[in-house]
Design an enzyme around this catalytic site. Structure first.
Site, PDB file in Angstrom:
ATOM      1  N   CYS A  82       0.836  -1.210   0.000  1.00 51.09           N
ATOM      2  CA  CYS A  82       0.000   0.000   0.000  1.00 51.09           C
ATOM      3  C   CYS A  82       0.867   1.256   0.000  1.00 51.09           C
ATOM      4  O   CYS A  82       1.882   1.313   0.694  1.00 51.09           O
ATOM      5  CB  CYS A  82      -0.938   0.009   1.201  1.00 51.09           C
ATOM      6  SG  CYS A  82      -2.141  -1.339   1.138  1.00 51.09           S
ATOM      7  N   CYS A 163      -3.659  -0.145  -3.234  1.00 49.05           N
ATOM      8  CA  CYS A 163      -4.244   0.485  -2.051  1.00 49.05           C
ATOM      9  C   CYS A 163      -3.455   1.727  -1.645  1.00 49.05           C
ATOM     10  O   CYS A 163      -2.255   1.813  -1.908  1.00 49.05           O
ATOM     11  CB  CYS A 163      -4.291  -0.525  -0.902  1.00 49.05           C
ATOM     12  SG  CYS A 163      -2.807  -1.575  -0.815  1.00 49.05           S
TER      13      CYS A 163
END
Ligand code: AVW
Length: 257
Positions: A82, A163
């Site tokens: 992420c 993400c």
């Protein structure tokens, strides 16, 4: 004339023992896991080979659908990085030089599956158990070729898992930095999940005399193609600045653009 030329250029050479595709893939897989120890317990290179081979061995090299690689994608287990995922289009060399030198961002080719398959060509034949690394159809020769279907499937999985803040490095030296027919434009952008991603940060790589800017109409299309919940930004960054950053080990990642 043309069909004879295609037939000749597609004459296959079966893999021979020590350079065989299975050995290459399992060796690259083990090399990757040795360098990323935290991923070792959740990934099995033999299992990955079996799922990979299952996608295309015995199939016509122009009839391997994208879904054939679903079991391979399921066989691999990696946590998404992420805020560190880097997408690209027409910037292959500079992105990979960048991620090689700075470890802050990760491309598909820095993940297990992307690393293992990068720079490889493979195919089989209908009803054959042989694998070939030459004489396979080219990228545009037929759409459902084993290599193209693989990259389409792996790219979709990479984008689905994205993400936080995601970065895309696009080429400011071409008229259409965001091409809706590219993998980035036709697959990855469509798989971005607005509940997982906060922002898309475009880095437009420019050279001295380029006239393309973040105002380019293709980039307006990109902005409209993503979910309005995502924050969109674009920054023009000279290629020379990125190259300087790549070659200066002292320069922290965050100062490259
Ligand atoms: P790309 P994408 N003939 O730089 O957005 C042969 O256009 O598509 O970027 N090979 C091709 C062709 C073609 N016509 N088109 C594409 N390729 C192969 C995965 C070739 O190996 C990553 F996650 C070329 O270097 C990126 O975010 C590569 O596809 C995204 O997909 C990239 O073509 C880059 O794909």
């Amino acid at each position: 004339g043309v069909s004879v030329a295609v037939a000749l250029s597609r004459r296959n050479c079966a893999d021979s023992n020590d350079s065989d595709l299975r050995t290459v893939i399992i060796t690259k897989c083990k090399t990757y896991l040795a360098a990323h120890e935290e991923k070792s317990s959740s990934n099995n290179c033999e299992e990955i080979w079996t799922a990979f081979a299952g996608a295309f061995v015995g199939r016509d090299p122009c009839d391997v659908p994208v879904e054939a690689y679903d079991p391979l994608v399921r066989a691999v287990s990696e946590k998404p990085a992420c805020n560190r995922m880097l997408f690209w289009s027409k910037t292959k060399d500079i992105v990979h030089q960048f991620t090689e030198s700075k470890k802050c961002l990760v491309t598909l080719e820095d993940t297990l599956l992307g690393f293992v398959m990068n720079d490889l060509t493979w195919c089989s034949k209908n009803n054959s158990n042989e694998t070939f690394t030459t004489g396979c159809p080219g990228w545009i020769e037929c759409e459902k070729n084993p290599v193209r279907s693989f990259w389409n499937r792996a790219s979709a999985a990479f984008a689905e898992s994205a993400c936080g803040d995601v970065t895309a490095m696009l080429n400011g030296s071409i008229a259409t930095p965001f091409n809706v027919n590219s993998i980035f434009g036709s697959i990855e952008v469509k798989k971005f999940d607005p509940s997982r991603i906060r922002a898309l940060k475009v880095v437009l790589v420019t050279r001295g005399n380029d006239t393309v800017t973040c105002d380019n109409s293709s980039l307006q299309h990109l902005r409209e193609a993503i979910d309005p919940k995502l924050t969109y930004s674009c920054k023009e960054v000279p290629r020379s600045k990125i190259l300087d950053c790549i070659s200066d080990p002292e320069k922290p990642c965050g100062d490259c653009w």
